[in-house]
Scaffold this motif. Structure first.
Motif, PDB file in Angstrom:
ATOM      1  N   LEU B 204      -4.078  38.006  36.118  1.00  0.00           N
ATOM      2  CA  LEU B 204      -3.544  39.194  35.455  1.00  0.00           C
ATOM      3  C   LEU B 204      -2.542  38.768  34.408  1.00  0.00           C
ATOM      4  N   LYS B 205      -2.159  39.720  33.605  1.00  0.00           N
ATOM      5  CA  LYS B 205      -1.083  39.484  32.651  1.00  0.00           C
ATOM      6  C   LYS B 205       0.160  40.028  33.332  1.00  0.00           C
ATOM      7  N   LEU B 206       1.008  39.136  33.756  1.00  0.00           N
ATOM      8  CA  LEU B 206       2.169  39.541  34.540  1.00  0.00           C
ATOM      9  C   LEU B 206       3.114  40.375  33.674  1.00  0.00           C
ATOM     10  N   PRO B 207       3.435  41.593  34.148  1.00  0.00           N
ATOM     11  CA  PRO B 207       4.350  42.416  33.339  1.00  0.00           C
ATOM     12  C   PRO B 207       5.801  41.948  33.497  1.00  0.00           C
ATOM     13  N   GLU B 209       9.375  42.742  34.443  1.00  0.00           N
ATOM     14  CA  GLU B 209       9.899  43.783  35.318  1.00  0.00           C
ATOM     15  C   GLU B 209      11.426  43.741  35.383  1.00  0.00           C
ATOM     16  N   LEU B 212      16.295  43.780  39.076  1.00  0.00           N
ATOM     17  CA  LEU B 212      16.463  44.103  40.493  1.00  0.00           C
ATOM     18  C   LEU B 212      15.225  43.668  41.275  1.00  0.00           C
ATOM     19  N   LEU B 213      14.080  43.764  40.619  1.00  0.00           N
ATOM     20  CA  LEU B 213      12.816  43.401  41.244  1.00  0.00           C
ATOM     21  C   LEU B 213      12.469  41.938  40.972  1.00  0.00           C
ATOM     22  N   SER B 214      12.779  41.484  39.774  1.00  0.00           N
ATOM     23  CA  SER B 214      12.200  40.212  39.328  1.00  0.00           C
ATOM     24  C   SER B 214      13.099  39.005  39.551  1.00  0.00           C
ATOM     25  N   PRO B 216      14.969  36.593  42.407  1.00  0.00           N
ATOM     26  CA  PRO B 216      14.731  36.335  43.834  1.00  0.00           C
ATOM     27  C   PRO B 216      15.958  36.604  44.688  1.00  0.00           C
ATOM     28  N   ALA B 217      16.321  37.888  44.815  1.00  0.00           N
ATOM     29  CA  ALA B 217      17.482  38.253  45.625  1.00  0.00           C
ATOM     30  C   ALA B 217      17.050  39.224  46.711  1.00  0.00           C
ATOM     31  N   ILE B 218      17.667  39.121  47.879  1.00  0.00           N
ATOM     32  CA  ILE B 218      17.335  40.012  48.995  1.00  0.00           C
ATOM     33  C   ILE B 218      18.441  41.059  49.092  1.00  0.00           C
ATOM     34  N   HIS B 219      18.055  42.305  48.932  1.00  0.00           N
ATOM     35  CA  HIS B 219      19.053  43.371  48.929  1.00  0.00           C
ATOM     36  C   HIS B 219      19.104  44.122  50.253  1.00  0.00           C
ATOM     37  N   ALA B 220      18.389  43.638  51.253  1.00  0.00           N
ATOM     38  CA  ALA B 220      18.369  44.310  52.546  1.00  0.00           C
ATOM     39  C   ALA B 220      18.953  43.370  53.600  1.00  0.00           C
ATOM     40  N   PRO B 221      19.580  43.920  54.642  1.00  0.00           N
ATOM     41  CA  PRO B 221      20.208  43.056  55.653  1.00  0.00           C
ATOM     42  C   PRO B 221      19.216  42.586  56.727  1.00  0.00           C
ATOM     43  N   ALA B 222      19.493  41.416  57.267  1.00  0.00           N
ATOM     44  CA  ALA B 222      18.826  40.927  58.486  1.00  0.00           C
ATOM     45  C   ALA B 222      17.310  41.076  58.464  1.00  0.00           C
TER      46      ALA B 222
ATOM     47  N   ALA C 404      12.428  42.643  50.862  1.00  0.00           N
ATOM     48  CA  ALA C 404      13.720  42.246  50.295  1.00  0.00           C
ATOM     49  C   ALA C 404      14.592  43.449  49.969  1.00  0.00           C
ATOM     50  N   ALA C 406      14.214  46.449  51.737  1.00  0.00           N
ATOM     51  CA  ALA C 406      13.992  47.444  52.782  1.00  0.00           C
ATOM     52  C   ALA C 406      15.304  48.014  53.306  1.00  0.00           C
TER      53      ALA C 406
END
Lengths: 304, 305, 415
Positions: B204-207, B209, B212-214, B216-222, C404, C406
């Motif tokens: 594919l042609k990577l869009p 983005e 916040l999405l693109s 590599p950070a984790i915004h959710a706990p545990a 990530a 959730a």
């Protein structure tokens, strides 16, 4: 110290071997130290340098050294010493280098490298009990870039990056203690203004093995803001006021080689340098001068 | 070319198994490529090793996508999400599963099209020799590998790990070989991928983005709790309520994974979804209220994780 | 000659051992560590007479390596990825000293995000430091190139350090059959290093690593390193021939596989190039005129040989296992500068980026690359650069993204 050939000032080397014509500033306390040290070590050494004022000693095609020199980088002169020492030892073992051709490996850096970027490499070399001499010329700031504060800058000093009315807010890092904590072969403080004490210590360091530090206070006319002619005077005042204790560490014991008595007030030392002028004008900052005096007093109370 | 994959967990000897088989092929005159494959996870986590063997120079590299033989050294693995045991398996793929259960049961359970064999645990203290057993079993299914080659390969690979280990590993490998020898030659060399009627990759042609999405950070706990590390376990710690003094802290504090919670009545509860079976709790409990039961046994007794 | 199964790391260790290295400054990093472990075991077992020292960082390791090289001993060291970049300052510095040593880099993708698997951004980040770069595609090449690397580095016309590169996992941990020559055979190819003027010793003053403040002199010294590096191309070819006489197989700056009569040529470096060879074989079976050109030397870059190998081709696909954000594949740009303005330059020079962070490249993808380039040749329109990345991969990434971000109900509460 009575076992050294340097009993009197007249015993000091009369013939000076470090080449003239270097680009160091007039009145440079660091260069004064280096030439005194080099006279005693002799030319059979290889100087391993880290980025600093003295990197400019060897500017192609000129060098003041009769022996050898290797500039490495700011962070890793002791690692360069490791490579050279190991290389020489390998050659000796293989019979490719005679005893007479062997060299003393000497690291030469300023306080910026010694207290900061190069400290990890220094600590590593001590872990490995590397047989080398480390000469640090401590001009208490990043002198080669115009005297910004370093970890060796004393409290209250004005530098290019601490120009406010209170000067540098931090305190000078105790490199002597950091070295001593590694239990190395030898640690000593010196100043070129006390050449007999310096000569004895270099001679003593030569006779020992393992990691050995010579930490030299290097009065810097350019960075500390005083007339070049006062360079030795400032060095003597640093000792006489007790700000720069002359001492050595051998076999786990620290000995003071010159105890100033009576000790002059620190204000005599501070007042002689432009970098502390803000403590005296427009109004005298008595509180801060007293604080500096109190720290020095506390140090000597522990010694006495 | 033979393309063979060993699946197991860290500590089960899959690297050794791959090397034994690779060396056996090499001794048989094959060109060989073998490698273990592991990520950041450690003992107990799924890993695999692979072997390629051919009469011609091998240009393929990396993970085998169309295996001719898959060896599963731990029968919990097929159920584990992300273990990749079944990846690329087709009609031609032969399975060898280290399990007490019937081959037909596995065939049905995993809906496998190719032949399936099982290799029941052969030795006391079998975990130490599982690699050798799997290599021996695999060798038995390959027409070109005989007992002598297998034995020499075991010696060559085990000796550097400790010469005292050779005899026991040899015994286990040869026993596994013997157990499966009637199926010799079941595994066949697979062919290359066709350059004519291949499935085109759906590139594919990577869009571009939003960060916040693109990034590599984790915004959710545990979120690590989504990993069911309980599946790593081969033994299950069980708490005997009658012996537990409800000290409230020992087992739960020392559990490295924080997988023991204590309720208001000071009763410890083990989170079997995440307990890796290290048995620190068993060792530390002063009243010996914790016992270890093999996972299969616990499951058979209806001890639901 | 003894043929054995060896990992790429094992082959590197064997190469160093057979080169009779004197000195090994070391620092552990995945996936390189096995090299220094193997050598250290041999040293302890007195199978290898060498001094090993573990420094406190790669920066110090490279400093010690270069400093020891100035004394005239034969030095070997190895690192990977973050370690290579941590030592970056010293790679430039040591190259400027013009002393020989060999550094093995086991390629691994760079942080961030941090990873363990290979791509070539680490080694290509050191493209311009002055080290020569030899890129290996097989474990055999790792061993052989190590021996050649010492000859190259110590050659009077070169006198620059050499980096030998192998891919993490795909070579480092992968066993392949490797011919290990005997020490006697190697000694005939690689005699002890005659250091000559390279030496620190009493009575022979040498100031090394000195300051050059003036641009004109700096230009001279830096350009001399460039010229010496360029000499490396011819020297490598000579050594490759000499190697062939002694060992039976040769080395050249370029590996050309089925490229002579090819209309479409793949260009890539490293171990994934053997995957390309597999695809070439399959496509050739169907009558497609395709080949592979693989530079073994990346620095110096074999410009003339590349021009010759690619002259008159209809289309070239450069497959970069690296990425320069804001530009694209690094080799693609290098190739463009090689080919631009030459009379028989291929009309199509397509760019593909694949294998980042160890991501596999499948046979089907090589077939597809051929198809895309064939279409471009027919239409005369060069395709946009393509990342080898599929819809399915994005779907699986979307799942990770949802984790990530959730919102979870039982935070820290266990199952």
């Amino acid at each position: 110290m009575s076992d050294t050939p340097y009993q009197h000032l007249r015993d000091l080397p009369a013939h000076h071997i470090l080449g003239t014509g270097t680009p160091m500033c007039a009145g440079c306390g660091g260069l004064a130290t280096l030439h005194q040290v080099y006279d005693i070590l002799g030319e059979k050494c290889v100087i391993i340098n880290a980025a600093g004022c003295m990197t400019l000693l060897s500017v192609y095609p000129c060098t003041p050294f009769h022996g050898s020199w290797l500039y490495t980088a700011m962070a890793s002169a002791p690692a360069g010493a490791q490579g050279v020492r190991d290389g020489l030892d390998i050659l000796k073992k293989k019979g490719r280098l005679s005893r007479e051709e062997d060299l003393e490996v000497v690291v030469l850096t300023g306080d910026g490298s010694a207290n900061g970027m190069g400290l990890s490499a220094t600590s590593g070399a001590m872990d490995r009990n590397l047989d080398f001499l480390y000469l640090c010329y401590d001009n208490e700031g990043y002198g080669n870039t115009g005297q910004q504060y370093s970890a060796a800058t004393p409290h209250a000093a004005r530098t290019a990056t601490s120009k406010g009315s209170l000067g540098y807010p931090g305190y000078k890092k105790d490199l002597f203690a950091i070295w001593a904590a590694h239990n190395p072969g030898y640690v000593a403080t010196v100043v070129a203004a006390e050449p007999l004490d310096l000569a004895r210590k270099i001679e003593r360091a030569r006779g020992l093995s393992g990691p050995r530090l010579i930490l030299a206070l290097a009065p810097c006319p350019t960075g500390w803001d005083f007339e070049p002619s006062a360079s030795v005077e400032i060095g003597k005042l640093a000792v006489a006021t007790g700000i720069w204790p002359l001492k050595e560490y051998v076999d786990g014991r620290v000995t003071h080689t010159k105890i100033p008595h009576p000790r002059l007030e620190v204000r005599d030392y501070l007042k002689a340098q432009g970098r502390f002028a803000h403590l005296f004008a427009p109004r005298e900052n008595r509180k801060m001068i007293a604080e500096i005096q109190a720290r020095v007093d506390r140090y000597w109370q522990k010694v006495d | 070319m033979y393309r063979i994959r060993f699946h197991g967990r860290g500590g089960q000897g899959m690297k050794t198994a791959g090397r034994i088989l690779g060396t056996a092929f090499f001794l048989a005159g094959f060109e060989v490529q073998d490698a273990p494959r592991y990520g950041a996870e450690r003992r107990g986590a799924p890993i695999f090793a692979y072997v390629r063997a051919s009469r011609n120079p091998i240009f393929e590299r990396g993970i085998i996508s169309r295996p001719d033989l898959i060896i599963v050294a731990d029968d919990h693995l097929p159920a584990m999400p992300g273990s990749g045991v079944l990846a690329g398996a087709g009609e031609q793929t032969v399975f060898l599963i280290y399990s007490n259960e019937e081959a037909s049961l596995w065939q049905e359970r995993l809906n496998l099209q190719g032949s399936v064999f099982t290799l029941p645990p052969l030795a006391e203290n079998e975990l130490r020799f599982r690699g050798a057993a799997c290599a021996g079993g695999a060798a038995a299914l390959l027409a070109e590998l005989d007992v002598e080659l297998l034995a020499e390969a075991v010696r060559e690979e085990i000796d550097p790990l400790g010469s005292e280990l050779v005899a026991d590993n040899l015994e286990v490998a040869l026993a596994a070989y013997a157990a499966l020898a009637v199926n010799r030659g079941t595994v066949h060399e697979g062919g290359p991928v066709s350059a004519i009627d291949y499935a085109s990759p759906d590139w594919l042609k990577l869009p571009c983005e939003e960060t916040l999405l693109s990034a590599p950070a984790i915004h959710a706990p545990a979120t690590s709790e989504m990993s069911q590390t309980g599946l790593w376990r081969s033994e299950r710690p069980l708490i005997d309520e009658s012996r537990c003094k409800r000290c409230w802290w020992i087992c739960s504090t020392f559990c490295p994974d924080g997988a023991i919670q204590v309720d208001e009545e000071r009763r410890p509860h083990i989170d079997y979804g995440h307990c890796k079976g290290c048995m620190v709790c068993l060792n530390q409990c002063p009243t010996h209220a914790i016992t270890a039961v093999p996972e299969e046994e616990a499951a058979a007794q209806g001890e639901k994780p | 000659m003894n043929r054995k199964l060896l990992t790429g790391n094992g082959a590197a260790a064997w190469g160093a051992r057979l080169a009779r290295i004197d000195y090994l400054p070391a620092f552990p990093i995945t996936p390189q560590t096995e090299i220094i472990e193997t050598l250290s075991n041999w040293i302890e077992g007195q199978e290898l007479e060498c001094r090993m020292v573990t420094l406190e960082s790669e920066h110090s390791m490279l400093t010690a390596a270069g400093a020891a090289a100035v004394t005239g001993v034969r030095v070997f060291t190895a690192t990977s990825s973050q370690g290579l970049l941590y030592a970056a300052e010293m790679l430039y510095t040591v190259a400027g000293w013009r002393v020989p040593l060999v550094l093995v880099n086991v390629s691994r993708g760079l942080s961030s995000p941090i990873t363990l698997e290979p791509d070539h951004n680490d080694v290509l980040a050191m493209r311009d430091c002055g080290f020569l770069q030899l890129h290996c595609a097989t474990c055999q090449e790792v061993l052989d190139n190590l021996l050649i690397a010492y000859r190259l580095a110590e050659h009077p016309r070169v006198r620059l350090p050499v980096l030998v590169n192998l891919d993490g996992f795909y070579l480092s941990f992968t066993r392949e059959p490797v011919q290990i020559p005997s020490q006697r055979e190697v000694d005939r190819f690689l005699p002890p290093f005659e250091a000559g003027s390279i030496s620190f010793r009493g009575g022979e003053p040498l100031s090394e690593g000195v300051t050059v403040l003036e641009g004109s002199a700096y230009s001279y010294f830096r350009y001399q390193a460039h010229l010496a590096s360029l000499e490396g191309i011819a020297v490598y070819e000579e050594l490759g021939q000499e190697f062939a006489k002694l060992f039976g197989w040769d080395y050249s700056a370029l590996e050309c596989y089925c490229s002579e009569d090819a209309e479409i040529v793949l260009v890539m470096i490293g171990s994934f190039a053997t995957k390309a060879k597999e695809a070439v074989d399959r496509l050739r079976e169907t009558g497609r005129k395709i080949g592979l050109v693989r530079p073994r030397l990346v620095r110096p870059f074999p410009v003339a040989a590349l021009r010759q190998a690619l002259a008159g081709k209809k289309g070239v696909a450069v497959i970069d296992q690296n990425l320069s954000p804001g530009k694209g594949g690094i080799l693609h740009g290098e190739l463009a500068s090689v080919l631009y303005g030459t009379p028989e330059a291929p009309a199509v020079l397509a760019s593909f980026v694949g294998g980042l962070g160890g991501r596999d490249i499948s046979s089907e993808e090589f077939f597809e690359i051929h198809k895309v380039v064939q279409r471009a040749v027919a239409t005369g329109i060069t395709p946009e650069p393509q990342l080898l990345y599929t819809e399915e991969e994005l779907r699986s990434l979307r799942k990770m993204q949802s984790v990530a971000r959730a919102v979870r109900s039982n935070q820290g509460g266990g199952a």
